[in-house]
Structure formats: structure tokens, C-alpha cells
Design a protein around this motif. Structure first.
Motif, PDB file in Angstrom:
ATOM      1  N   SER A  60       0.049   4.624   6.078  1.00 14.09           N
ATOM      2  CA  SER A  60      -0.844   4.155   7.138  1.00 14.09           C
ATOM      3  C   SER A  60      -0.023   3.832   8.385  1.00 14.09           C
ATOM      4  O   SER A  60       0.872   2.988   8.337  1.00 14.09           O
ATOM      5  CB  SER A  60      -1.600   2.902   6.682  1.00 14.09           C
ATOM      6  N   ALA A  62     -11.147  -5.212   5.731  1.00  6.28           N
ATOM      7  CA  ALA A  62     -10.263  -4.140   5.264  1.00  6.28           C
ATOM      8  C   ALA A  62     -10.785  -3.524   3.975  1.00  6.28           C
ATOM      9  O   ALA A  62     -10.669  -2.307   3.773  1.00  6.28           O
ATOM     10  CB  ALA A  62      -8.853  -4.685   5.048  1.00  6.28           C
ATOM     11  N   PHE A 117      -5.169  -1.753  -0.422  1.00  4.08           N
ATOM     12  CA  PHE A 117      -5.424  -1.688   1.019  1.00  4.08           C
ATOM     13  C   PHE A 117      -5.773  -3.073   1.561  1.00  4.08           C
ATOM     14  O   PHE A 117      -5.228  -3.523   2.570  1.00  4.08           O
ATOM     15  CB  PHE A 117      -6.571  -0.713   1.271  1.00  4.08           C
ATOM     16  N   ALA A 118      -6.662  -3.784   0.863  1.00  3.09           N
ATOM     17  CA  ALA A 118      -7.097  -5.108   1.306  1.00  3.09           C
ATOM     18  C   ALA A 118      -5.983  -6.142   1.160  1.00  3.09           C
ATOM     19  O   ALA A 118      -5.791  -6.989   2.044  1.00  3.09           O
ATOM     20  CB  ALA A 118      -8.327  -5.542   0.515  1.00  3.09           C
ATOM     21  N   LEU A 151       0.826  -1.204   0.000  1.00  5.02           N
ATOM     22  CA  LEU A 151       0.000   0.000   0.000  1.00  5.02           C
ATOM     23  C   LEU A 151       0.862   1.257   0.000  1.00  5.02           C
ATOM     24  O   LEU A 151       0.785   2.081  -0.917  1.00  5.02           O
ATOM     25  CB  LEU A 151      -0.917   0.008   1.226  1.00  5.02           C
ATOM     26  N   SER A 177      -6.135   6.181   9.875  1.00  2.71           N
ATOM     27  CA  SER A 177      -5.493   4.901  10.169  1.00  2.71           C
ATOM     28  C   SER A 177      -5.188   4.760  11.657  1.00  2.71           C
ATOM     29  O   SER A 177      -5.342   3.675  12.234  1.00  2.71           O
ATOM     30  CB  SER A 177      -4.216   4.742   9.335  1.00  2.71           C
ATOM     31  N   LYS A 189      -6.947   1.569  -5.105  1.00  2.00           N
ATOM     32  CA  LYS A 189      -6.535   1.862  -3.727  1.00  2.00           C
ATOM     33  C   LYS A 189      -7.164   0.878  -2.743  1.00  2.00           C
ATOM     34  O   LYS A 189      -6.490   0.398  -1.827  1.00  2.00           O
ATOM     35  CB  LYS A 189      -6.905   3.294  -3.363  1.00  2.00           C
ATOM     36  N   VAL A 190      -8.440   0.583  -2.924  1.00  2.00           N
ATOM     37  CA  VAL A 190      -9.112  -0.372  -2.037  1.00  2.00           C
ATOM     38  C   VAL A 190      -8.486  -1.756  -2.180  1.00  2.00           C
ATOM     39  O   VAL A 190      -8.266  -2.459  -1.183  1.00  2.00           O
ATOM     40  CB  VAL A 190     -10.621  -0.424  -2.336  1.00  2.00           C
ATOM     41  N   VAL A 236      -9.845   5.404   1.997  1.00  2.00           N
ATOM     42  CA  VAL A 236      -9.034   5.952   0.901  1.00  2.00           C
ATOM     43  C   VAL A 236      -9.692   7.152   0.222  1.00  2.00           C
ATOM     44  O   VAL A 236      -9.154   7.689  -0.749  1.00  2.00           O
ATOM     45  CB  VAL A 236      -8.734   4.858  -0.150  1.00  2.00           C
ATOM     46  N   TYR A 295       0.248   6.223   0.126  1.00  2.00           N
ATOM     47  CA  TYR A 295      -0.660   6.419   1.256  1.00  2.00           C
ATOM     48  C   TYR A 295      -0.006   5.832   2.511  1.00  2.00           C
ATOM     49  O   TYR A 295       0.160   4.615   2.616  1.00  2.00           O
ATOM     50  CB  TYR A 295      -1.999   5.730   0.997  1.00  2.00           C
ATOM     51  N   HIS A 354      -1.741   0.033  10.453  1.00  2.87           N
ATOM     52  CA  HIS A 354      -1.793  -1.343   9.961  1.00  2.87           C
ATOM     53  C   HIS A 354      -1.721  -2.374  11.083  1.00  2.87           C
ATOM     54  O   HIS A 354      -2.035  -3.547  10.869  1.00  2.87           O
ATOM     55  CB  HIS A 354      -0.668  -1.582   8.954  1.00  2.87           C
ATOM     56  N   GLY A 400     -11.617   0.166   3.716  1.00  5.99           N
ATOM     57  CA  GLY A 400     -10.853   0.900   2.711  1.00  5.99           C
ATOM     58  C   GLY A 400     -11.701   1.773   1.817  1.00  5.99           C
ATOM     59  O   GLY A 400     -11.245   2.831   1.357  1.00  5.99           O
TER      60      GLY A 400
END
Length: 326
Positions: free
Chosen positions: A53, A93, A206-207, A45, A112, A202-203, A101, A51, A56, A97
Motif C-alpha cells: 500500500s 479502514a 488492513f484495519a 499489512l 491505495s 486481509k481486512v 483487498v 499487499y 497509508h 478494506g
């Protein structure tokens, strides 16, 4: 030359538990590989999209508690509980997300951090299920082995996870999906104008990043056996992932691994030398600031140089769009 170094390094890592003089160094090795897996996962990510975070560790804690609860409350074998918990965290997530995002920069960092705090409060408050502040005890999957022998088994289990994460990062970096993520990192608005589905990408990143962090948390649960919500949902763990990735180099495959090889042993040394104080945490914060200010591209960039095709500013808009859309 690079292939030779890779083969020699792999052989050295595989032989490490048998070469060190005591089980404590095996434990330190397990911890290092665990953090290397988490930092590389975070880099899927943070490295590709930019991005950052700091939360996490929420997915690490959810993976740990998810695996632990499936084992202790539902009687599910740990080899089944681990992937099931990982998949459940990945779905969660993806849902989170979608909302997370939508914001960028400092706002995303704050979101986050809030996620970690919420999960920590939820786990501590749900005492009937999670054990609350006293934590959760997870039985060892290898009760016939001594603690030191268990460290050796989990050294190789975490090593397999690290190999999977590295392979995933390598595959993403050479895919159209990875090209789209790099476009988001360099100029998200321009990438969207060129037709990149930025929200979906982005999602997905993220996942995918959360999946491997959750698997690391699940392995930690069955390895360590005692889950403390203060530790597994710690902002410090999230900061370690960021620091290791930045120190090693977020645009390089082995950058987070290199950072983990430096930060984790150093953290263990200072913890032993200074005891249970907050000085080592202060040192971590100072180091993070110094890395961001003076070495933003990481050690790997200093040694190997920037990776090819790392920036859309180096390519024309048409070339980047062609890479993303194929």
C-alpha cells in the motif's frame, strides 16, 4: 547476545534526548521514531500479506485531522481525542478494506494511491470544517513548555507508540492469525483452498495497520500543531513507509525500525543540504527502485538471515494449515 544488544539499544534510545547537544537533534529523533512506528505499522499489512500500500498516509492524515478536529472543534482533551480518532479511523479502514483487498498486485497499489488523493481533495474542499488548503491549527497540549521541551515529551510518547507497534507485530507473527497472513503472502489461492479465511484476515490486517498509523498521525497533530493537508495526505509519506520496511527487511521485527534509522536522518540531511527542492524526493525514488532490485529481503535478512518458518513453500500444506487452524 541478542538480548544484551536489545537492552543496550533500549537504554541508548531512552537516554538519547539527554545526550544530544541541541533540541534540533531531539526533533530529528522524534521524527525518526514517528516514521519507525508508521513503517512497522505498515509492515503488519505489507510484510505479512505482501499487499503493498502506497496510500497509508491517508490513515495518517485522517488520524491527524480527526484528533485535531476533536480538540479544536469539540473541545475534547487530546488524551481522549487521540484514541477516539484512532478507533474511528480503524472502523473506516475496515469498511474501506472490504473493497480494497478484493484486488491484488498493481491494482491494489492504484487503489491505495487513489484513497490518498480522495482524502486530500475532501479535506481541502471542506473548508468550513478543516480549514481547507490553509490547514488546521491545533493548540499545544503543553503550553507551559518551550518548543524544545515539548520535543522531549513527544519523543517518549512516540517511543511508547513504537513499543506498542513492535509488541503487536511480535504477537501477530507468533499467532495463528500471523500464520494465515503469511500463507496469503506466499500463495493466496492455495491458502484459501486450505481453509484460511483470506478475506477476513486481509481486512483485519488492513484495519490493524491503519490503527497505529492513525495514532501516529494524531500524535503528530498535537506535537507539530499545524496541519498541512498536502503533507499529511502525501504519497511521499506512504512511499517512505514502504522504503523503510523494504530496506530494513519486511520479515523481521526490527526491519522497518532499521530502515527508519537510515532513511529519516538521511532525508533531513539532504533537506538541509539541498534546501526546499525536489532532489531529495528523486533520490528517495531511486533508492526505492535499487532496494527492490538488489536487496528485496532487506538489510536484516543479509545480517541475520531469513526468519524461521517465513515461507509456506518451506513447509507442507498440512503443516501450514495446522498452524493456521491450531
Amino acid at each position: 547476545m541478542a538480548r544484551v544488544l536489545l537492552v543496550v539499544g533500549t537504554a541508548g534510545v531512552l537516554a538519547y534526548p539527554w545526550l544530544v547537544p541541541n533540541y534540533y537533534l531531539v526533533y530529528a529523533g522524534v521524527l525518526t521514531i514517528m516514521y519507525a512506528s508508521m513503517a512497522t505499522s505498515w509492515n503488519i499489512l505489507g510484510g505479512f500479506t505482501g499487499y503493498v500500500s502506497l496510500g497509508h498516509s491517508a490513515f495518517f492524515g485522517l488520524g491527524a485531522y480527526g484528533t485535531g478536529l476533536l480538540v479544536t472543534r469539540a473541545g475534547v482533551p487530546w488524551v481522549v481525542a487521540l484514541p477516539v480518532a484512532g478507533l474511528l479511523v480503524t472502523v473506516a479502514a475496515a469498511v474501506i478494506g472490504v473493497a480494497a483487498v478484493r484486488v491484488r498486485g498493481a491494482s491494489f497499489v492504484i487503489v491505495s494511491i487513489a484513497l490518498v488523493s480522495v482524502m486530500n481533495l475532501l479535506v481541502q474542499g471542506w473548508r468550513s470544517l478543516t480549514g481547507g488548503a490553509t490547514g488546521l491549527q491545533v493548540p499545544s497540549p503543553f503550553p507551559e513548555l518551550s518548543r524544545g521541551q515539548t520535543h522531549m515529551v513527544f519523543f517518549y510518547l512516540f517511543l511508547a507508540l513504537l513499543a506498542a507497534v513492535l509488541g503487536t507485530w511480535w504477537f501477530v507473527s507468533r499467532s495463528r492469525f500471523g500464520g494465515g497472513l503469511r500463507a496469503i503472502r506466499e500463495d493466496e489461492d492455495k491458502a484459501e483452498m486450505l481453509g484460511v479465511p483470506t478475506a477476513a484476515f486481509k481486512v483485519a490486517a488492513f484495519a490493524l495497520s491503519a490503527l497505529f498509523v492513525a495514532l501516529a498521525g494524531g500524535l503528530y497533530a498535537v506535537w507539530f500543531g499545524s496541519l498541512d493537508p498536502i503533507f499529511v495526505f502525501s504519497i511521499v509519506s506512504g512511499a517512505y513507509m514502504v522504503l523503510m520496511s523494504l530496506l530494513g527487511g519486511v520479515r523481521h521485527l526490527f526491519g522497518p525500525l532499521l530502515g527508519a534509522l537510515i532513511i529519516t536522518p538521511a532525508g533531513e540531511y539532504f533537506l538541509i543540504a539541498l534546501g526546499e527542492t525536489q532532489i531529495h524526493l528523486t533520490a528517495t525514488g531511486v533508492l526505492l527502485v535499487l532496494v527492490v532490485l538488489f536487496m528485496p529481503e532487506g538489510i536484516a535478512a543479509r545480517v541475520a538471515g531469513p526468519p524461521k518458518g517465513a515461507s509456506i513453500r518451506e513447509d507442507s500444506a498440512g503443516q501450514r494449515l495446522q498452524e493456521v487452524k491450531g
